[in-house]
Design a protein around this motif. Structure first.
Motif, PDB file in Angstrom:
ATOM      1  N   ARG A 185      25.268  43.287  40.015  1.00 39.57           N
ATOM      2  CA  ARG A 185      24.575  42.139  40.604  1.00 39.57           C
ATOM      3  C   ARG A 185      23.919  42.535  41.914  1.00 39.57           C
ATOM      4  N   GLY A 186      24.555  43.448  42.632  1.00 33.66           N
ATOM      5  CA  GLY A 186      24.014  43.925  43.904  1.00 33.66           C
ATOM      6  C   GLY A 186      22.937  44.963  43.773  1.00 33.66           C
ATOM      7  N   GLY A 187      22.600  45.382  42.542  1.00 30.73           N
ATOM      8  CA  GLY A 187      21.424  46.209  42.336  1.00 30.73           C
ATOM      9  C   GLY A 187      21.633  47.690  42.173  1.00 30.73           C
ATOM     10  N   VAL A 188      22.878  48.186  42.120  1.00 38.18           N
ATOM     11  CA  VAL A 188      23.079  49.628  41.983  1.00 38.18           C
ATOM     12  C   VAL A 188      22.451  50.127  40.679  1.00 38.18           C
ATOM     13  N   GLY A 189      21.858  51.313  40.720  1.00 34.87           N
ATOM     14  CA  GLY A 189      21.176  51.831  39.537  1.00 34.87           C
ATOM     15  C   GLY A 189      22.116  52.228  38.417  1.00 34.87           C
ATOM     16  N   LEU A 190      23.242  52.837  38.783  1.00 30.13           N
ATOM     17  CA  LEU A 190      24.225  53.303  37.807  1.00 30.13           C
ATOM     18  C   LEU A 190      25.609  53.102  38.390  1.00 30.13           C
ATOM     19  N   THR A 191      26.486  52.455  37.652  1.00 31.73           N
ATOM     20  CA  THR A 191      27.882  52.371  38.047  1.00 31.73           C
ATOM     21  C   THR A 191      28.706  53.133  37.025  1.00 31.73           C
ATOM     22  N   MET A 192      29.606  53.964  37.513  1.00 31.76           N
ATOM     23  CA  MET A 192      30.396  54.827  36.648  1.00 31.76           C
ATOM     24  C   MET A 192      31.847  54.365  36.701  1.00 31.76           C
ATOM     25  N   ILE A 193      32.401  54.066  35.548  1.00 32.40           N
ATOM     26  CA  ILE A 193      33.751  53.518  35.440  1.00 32.40           C
ATOM     27  C   ILE A 193      34.725  54.625  35.050  1.00 32.40           C
ATOM     28  N   GLY A 194      35.975  54.244  34.953  1.00 32.71           N
ATOM     29  CA  GLY A 194      36.972  55.154  34.407  1.00 32.71           C
ATOM     30  C   GLY A 194      37.136  56.415  35.207  1.00 32.71           C
ATOM     31  N   GLY A 195      37.185  56.315  36.522  1.00 37.10           N
ATOM     32  CA  GLY A 195      37.462  57.519  37.287  1.00 37.10           C
ATOM     33  C   GLY A 195      38.719  58.180  36.749  1.00 37.10           C
ATOM     34  N   SER A 196      38.528  59.226  35.937  1.00 36.23           N
ATOM     35  CA  SER A 196      39.636  59.906  35.278  1.00 36.23           C
ATOM     36  C   SER A 196      40.265  59.063  34.173  1.00 36.23           C
ATOM     37  N   ALA A 197      39.423  58.463  33.321  1.00 43.03           N
ATOM     38  CA  ALA A 197      39.934  57.787  32.125  1.00 43.03           C
ATOM     39  C   ALA A 197      40.504  58.835  31.178  1.00 43.03           C
ATOM     40  N   VAL A 198      41.722  58.624  30.700  1.00 46.06           N
ATOM     41  CA  VAL A 198      42.463  59.693  30.038  1.00 46.06           C
ATOM     42  C   VAL A 198      42.299  59.658  28.520  1.00 46.06           C
ATOM     43  N   VAL A 199      42.309  60.852  27.922  1.00 46.76           N
ATOM     44  CA  VAL A 199      42.029  60.985  26.490  1.00 46.76           C
ATOM     45  C   VAL A 199      43.277  61.147  25.641  1.00 46.76           C
ATOM     46  N   SER A 200      44.425  61.471  26.257  1.00 47.40           N
ATOM     47  CA  SER A 200      45.617  61.803  25.475  1.00 47.40           C
ATOM     48  C   SER A 200      46.852  61.120  26.040  1.00 47.40           C
ATOM     49  N   ARG A 201      47.849  60.941  25.195  1.00 47.58           N
ATOM     50  CA  ARG A 201      49.095  60.307  25.636  1.00 47.58           C
ATOM     51  C   ARG A 201      49.895  61.210  26.563  1.00 47.58           C
ATOM     52  N   ASP A 202      49.692  62.534  26.480  1.00 44.44           N
ATOM     53  CA  ASP A 202      50.403  63.414  27.408  1.00 44.44           C
ATOM     54  C   ASP A 202      49.581  63.652  28.677  1.00 44.44           C
ATOM     55  N   SER A 203      48.636  62.749  28.914  1.00 45.31           N
ATOM     56  CA  SER A 203      47.918  62.668  30.186  1.00 45.31           C
ATOM     57  C   SER A 203      48.175  61.274  30.747  1.00 45.31           C
ATOM     58  N   PRO A 204      49.416  60.996  31.159  1.00 43.04           N
ATOM     59  CA  PRO A 204      49.773  59.623  31.536  1.00 43.04           C
ATOM     60  C   PRO A 204      49.040  59.178  32.795  1.00 43.04           C
ATOM     61  N   PRO A 205      48.685  57.893  32.854  1.00 46.28           N
ATOM     62  CA  PRO A 205      47.974  57.388  34.033  1.00 46.28           C
ATOM     63  C   PRO A 205      48.754  57.660  35.310  1.00 46.28           C
ATOM     64  N   ALA A 206      48.066  58.253  36.287  1.00 45.54           N
ATOM     65  CA  ALA A 206      48.687  58.544  37.575  1.00 45.54           C
ATOM     66  C   ALA A 206      48.328  57.493  38.612  1.00 45.54           C
ATOM     67  N   PHE A 207      47.199  56.799  38.415  1.00 47.46           N
ATOM     68  CA  PHE A 207      46.747  55.816  39.404  1.00 47.46           C
ATOM     69  C   PHE A 207      45.921  54.734  38.713  1.00 47.46           C
ATOM     70  N   GLY A 208      46.509  54.140  37.677  1.00 51.77           N
ATOM     71  CA  GLY A 208      45.856  53.033  37.000  1.00 51.77           C
ATOM     72  C   GLY A 208      44.757  53.431  36.048  1.00 51.77           C
ATOM     73  N   ASN A 209      44.753  54.670  35.579  1.00 53.60           N
ATOM     74  CA  ASN A 209      43.663  55.176  34.745  1.00 53.60           C
ATOM     75  C   ASN A 209      43.486  54.369  33.467  1.00 53.60           C
ATOM     76  N   LEU A 210      42.220  54.233  33.046  1.00 52.30           N
ATOM     77  CA  LEU A 210      41.941  53.671  31.731  1.00 52.30           C
ATOM     78  C   LEU A 210      42.436  54.623  30.654  1.00 52.30           C
ATOM     79  N   GLN A 211      42.848  54.064  29.523  1.00 52.92           N
ATOM     80  CA  GLN A 211      43.432  54.863  28.438  1.00 52.92           C
ATOM     81  C   GLN A 211      42.477  54.902  27.247  1.00 52.92           C
ATOM     82  N   LEU A 212      41.663  55.945  27.231  1.00 55.43           N
ATOM     83  CA  LEU A 212      40.639  56.076  26.196  1.00 55.43           C
ATOM     84  C   LEU A 212      41.192  56.518  24.850  1.00 55.43           C
ATOM     85  N   HIS A 213      42.467  56.827  24.779  1.00 48.17           N
ATOM     86  CA  HIS A 213      43.041  57.246  23.497  1.00 48.17           C
ATOM     87  C   HIS A 213      43.414  56.048  22.631  1.00 48.17           C
TER      88      HIS A 213
END
Length: 687
Positions: free
Chosen positions: A50-78
C-alpha cells in the motif's frame, strides 16, 4: 516529486516489471502462525505494498525440510497447506501493484535440534554454530537427495501460489556451508564444494521452468580467516548464473556469531551503507541484475546508489519497518515526513527477546490489525488536550492527537525535547536515537501542536488550559535509593551521560538494570580514560541488550580492558583513605568482598515522576483508571469513576514504570489513536 528520480524509475527483471527500484528484502519478522503466513504476516506485507514499495520479499529463510526447524518464526515451505495462505498474501500484495517473492532455504546448522521434531541438524562438517548452539551431523548422501527434492517441492509450491519468484539463501545456511572452505574443510576443490548448491539450482530451475524468476542472496566474500574468498565467490556466482539464477543479492561476511552478524547487518553507531563499493564491483564483474541491503536507511544514500549504477535494486528493509509508506512519501514530495530508521536493531533483537520483530519507534509495525500507520482525522469537535513531557511517549501522544485534529498543548520542563533520549544520544554509539525525537517534533508542529519548552507544568498551568483530557508523560528519575550504607556516595548513569561525572581513575559501574544505560556509561568512562570495572547481579552481561547491539559494546570493553564481574550484588559503599570501598556480595554463596575505587556509578532503571499525576488525580473523571480491554481492542477510553471530574487523566511511558522506548510510544499510540471528538464523551462512537 521529481519525475526523473532514479528511485522511482521502473525496472524490468526479465518478464517482471517492478514499479520502482526500492525493495523490502527477505527477512523474517516472526509474524507467522503455525509456520504459515496468516493474517498478521499478510497485513504486514500488504501495508508496504500500500505504501508503494516495488518488491516485497517474504519468508526470510522460509524452510524446505522438517530437519530445518524454524529458528525464528520461519515459514514452513515443506507443507502443502502453505500454498493457499501464500496465494492470499500474493493476491493482496499484487492488488497494490507490488511484486512479491519468497526466500527459500535449508537452515543447515543455523537452528536448534532441540525444537520442532527434534531431528538432528545436517551440515558438511560437525562444526557447532555459536549463535544457535547445536552440533550438526555430517550430511549423508541420502540426506542430500531428500533435501534436493525438498527444495524442488518448496519452489513449486511458491510458483503454484502465484509468487513472482523466489530467492535461494546462501549465507550462513546449508547451501553456502558446502561452498565455504571454512565450514566444509574436507570438501575439496571449488568445483567439488559447489557441486551440491549447483545441483539444487539446476533442479529447481528445471522444476519451475524458464520463466519463473529465481535469484540468490549470497555471501561472495566471507571476510574471515579460512572463509570463502572473493575470487572463489565470484567464480561460484558465474556458475550459478549459468545454472539458471536471474539476479543476485550481495552479502559480504558471515553470520554464525554475534560479532559477524553485526558486521553484515550494521546497527547504529556503524557507518552507513558500508558495502556499496563492494556491490558495485560485483555488479561490474557479473553483469547481472544486482540488489543489496545493508544499513541503507536514508533516501539520499539509496538514490545515490541507484543513480551511480552501483546496484539495480536497493534494499531498504529496516527503513520499511520504520515507515512502510516510505515510497509513497517520496512520490508525493514528502521525503521530510518519512519516519527514520535509527538503526537501533530492535527489529531483529526483539525476535529473540519476545518472539517477533518490532520497530523501536513505530509500534504499528506488526500490529497492523489494531494500530494505524497513518492517522485518520476526527469528524466532530476537537478535544482540548494537555500533554506533559516531551520524551518519546509525550511527543508521540502530541503527534497522534494533533494529527487527528485535536487541540493540543505540550508542556516540557526542559529547554529541549527528548527526555531520556537526550541522555542516551550522548553516547556516540546511540546518537542516531535523536531521529526519534526530531521526527516527532516536526510532525507535531505540522499538526498544529503548541510546544511549550522550559515550562515545569504545575496543576494551575494545566487547569488554565481547561482541558478535556490530560496525558502525563513525565518520565522517571534514576532509582538510587537501595544501599544500606553509602547511598550518598554513589553516582548514576545519568550523571555520566550528562557530562557531570567523567574523568579518569578507577570506576565501578554497577548494573542492576541490564539494558543499554550502564553499558553506555561504561563506554563513555572508558573512552575518557577511566579504568572501568563492570559488575552485575545477573548471570550474563546486560541481558536486555540484544545480539545486534552488544558486539559494539564488547569491542570497547576489550579495547579498554574493562573487567566484568557477574553474579555479584552491590550492598554497600564507604570512604577509606580518600577513596571508596565498594562491598559486593555473591548471589550464590554466603561471601562478600570489597574493591577500592575512586567512584561508583549505578544503574537501576527509573522510578516514575508521578507527583503531578497524584496531585491531579482527585480532579479527574476516571481517577487515572484505564480500561485494558478497550485499550487492547483499539477502542476509546470511557471510564467514569468520578462524575464530578473535570478531565480524563492518563499517564504513559516511564511515568508509569521503568520500560523502554518502544513501550513508551506504544502506550501513546494505542491510547491516543482511539480518542475521538468531544461528542464521544456523550456516547457517540469514536471516529
Amino acid at each position: 516529486m521529481r519525475e526523473d528520480d532514479p528511485l522511482l524509475r521502473p525496472y524490468h527483471l526479465r518478464r517482471l516489471r517492478l514499479a520502482n527500484r526500492i525493495v523490502s528484502t527477505s527477512h523474517e519478522p516472526a509474524y507467522s502462525e503455525d509456520g504459515l503466513p496468516k493474517g498478521r504476516y499478510r497485513r504486514y506485507h500488504v501495508e508496504k505494498a500500500r505504501g508503494g514499495v516495488g518488491l516485497t520479499m517474504i519468508g526470510g529463510s522460509a524452510v524446505v525440510s522438517r530437519d530445518s526447524p524454524p529458528a525464528f518464526g520461519n515459514l514452513q515451505l515443506h507443507r502443502d497447506e502453505i500454498v493457499p495462505w501464500l496465494r492470499e498474501l500474493t493476491d493482496a500484495v499484487h492488488e497494490h501493484g507490488t511484486a512479491v517473492m519468497c526466500q527459500v532455504t535449508h537452515l543447515g546448522r543455523r537452528s536448534s535440534n532441540f525444537t520442532g521434531d527434534w531431528l538432528p541438524l545436517v551440515h558438511p562438517s560437525p562444526q557447532r554454530e555459536p549463535a544457535h548452539r547445536s552440533v550438526p551431523k555430517i550430511a549423508e548422501p541420502w540426506d542430500l537427495e531428500r533435501i534436493l527434492a525438498d527444495y524442488v517441492s518448496a519452489a513449486q509450491r511458491c510458483a503454484a501460489a502465484g509468487l513472482d519468484g523466489i530467492e535461494l539463501q546462501s549465507y550462513g545456511h546449508l547451501l553456502d556451508s558446502f561452498l565455504s572452505p571454512r565450514t566444509n574443510p574436507d570438501g575439496g576443490t571449488l568445483d567439488e564444494r559447489m557441486a551440491f548448491p549447483r545441483r539444487v539450482i539446476t533442479a529447481v530451475r528445471a522444476a519451475v521452468g524458464p520463466e519463473f524468476i529465481m535469484g540468490i542472496r549470497m555471501a561472495l566474500d566471507e571476510s574471515c580467516a579460512g572463509g570463502l574468498p572473493l575470487a572463489e565467490g565470484l567464480a561460484a556466482a558465474h556458475c550459478y548464473l549459468a545454472d539458471g539464477i536471474d539476479f543476485l543479492s550481495t552479502i559480504k561476511g558471515t553470520i554464525d556469531n554475534d560479532a559477524a552478524l553485526a558486521r553484515v547487518i550494521p546497527p547504529m553507531g556503524e557507518p552507513s551503507a558500508p558495502f556499496l563499493e563492494f556491490t558495485a564491483a560485483v555488479k561490474r564483474e557479473l553483469g547481472i541484475p544486482v540488489m543489496h541491503a545493508a544499513r541503507i536507511a536514508d533516501v539520499a544514500t539509496a538514490r545515490h546508489a541507484v543513480a551511480e549504477g552501483m546496484l539495480d535494486l536497493v534494499g531498504m528493509t529496516r527503513a520499511h519497518l520504520a515507515d512502510p509508506h516510505l515510497v509513497a512519501k517520496i512520490r508525493s514530495g514528502q521525503e521530510d515526513r518519512i519516519r527514520p530508521c535509527v538503526g537501533a536493531s530492535y527489529c531483529l533483537d526483539a525476535i529473540y527477546s519476545d518472539g517477533a520483530a518490532k520497530c523501536v519507534h513505530n509500534p504499528a509495525t506488526g500490529r497492523e490489525g489494531t494500530l494505524p500507520h497513518e492517522l485518520s482525522p476526527i469528524h466532530g469537535a476537537p478535544r482540548r488536550i494537555v500533554v506533559v513531557g516531551a520524551g518519546p511517549a509525550g511527543l508521540e501522544a502530541a503527534r497522534v492527537l494533533g494529527g487527528r485534529g485535536h487541540e493540543v498543548v505540550l508542556f516540557e520542563a526542559g529547554q529541549d525535547p527528548g527526555g531520556q533520549l537526550l541522555l542516551a544520544a550522548r553516547s556516540p554509539r546511540r546518537r542516531d536515537l535523536l531521529g526519534i525525537v526530531d521526527w516527532r517534533v516536526r510532525e507535531a508542529k505540522q499538526a498544529g501542536v503548541r510546544l511549550r519548552f522550559g515550562v515545569l507544568a504545575e496543576p494551575e498551568d494545566i487547569r488554565a488550559e481547561r482541558p478535556d483530557m490530560v496525558i502525563l508523560a513525565t518520565g522517571g528519575s534514576p532509582a538510587r535509593e537501595f544501599l544500606g550504607e553509602g547511598g550518598e556516595l554513589i553516582e548514576d548513569s545519568w550523571d555520566v551521560l550528562s557530562g557531570g561525572a567523567q574523568g579518569t581513575g578507577d570506576v565501578l559501574v554497577y548494573d542492576e538494570h541490564g539494558a543499554n544505560q550502564a553499558l553506555d556509561a561504561a563506554e563513555v568512562l572508558a573512552n575518557a580514560g577511566a579504568h572501568v570495572r563492570y559488575a552485575t547481579p545477573e548471570r550474563t552481561l546486560a541481558p536486555d541488550v540484544g545480539a545486534m547491539i552488544a558486539p559494539g559494546y564488547l569491542k570497547v570493553f576489550a579495547e579498554h580492558g574493562v573487567r566484568t564481574t557477574l553474579a555479584e550484588r552491590l550492598v554497600g559503599v564507604r570512604r577509606a583513605d580518600g577513596r571508596l570501598r565498594a562491598r559486593l556480595r555473591s548471589e550464590y554463596a554466603e561471601q562478600e568482598h570489597e574493591i577500592t575505587v575512586d567512584r561508583v556509578v549505578t544503574e537501576r532503571g527509573t522510578l516514575p515522576n508521578d507527583e503531578l499525576y497524584f496531585a491531579l488525580l482527585p480532579e479527574s473523571s476516571n481517577l487515572g483508571e484505564i480500561d485494558h480491554t478497550a485499550l487492547l481492542a483499539g477502542r476509546e477510553q470511557r471510564v467514569v469513576a468520578n462524575p464530578a471530574g473535570e478531565f480524563a487523566l492518563f499517564r504513559i511511558g516511564d511515568a508509569v514504570t521503568s520500560r523502554n522506548i518502544h513501550a513508551a510510544v506504544l502506550d501513546a499510540l494505542r491510547l491516543c489513536s482511539a480518542i475521538g471528538p468531544r461528542e464521544a464523551q456523550k456516547g457517540a462512537p469514536a471516529q
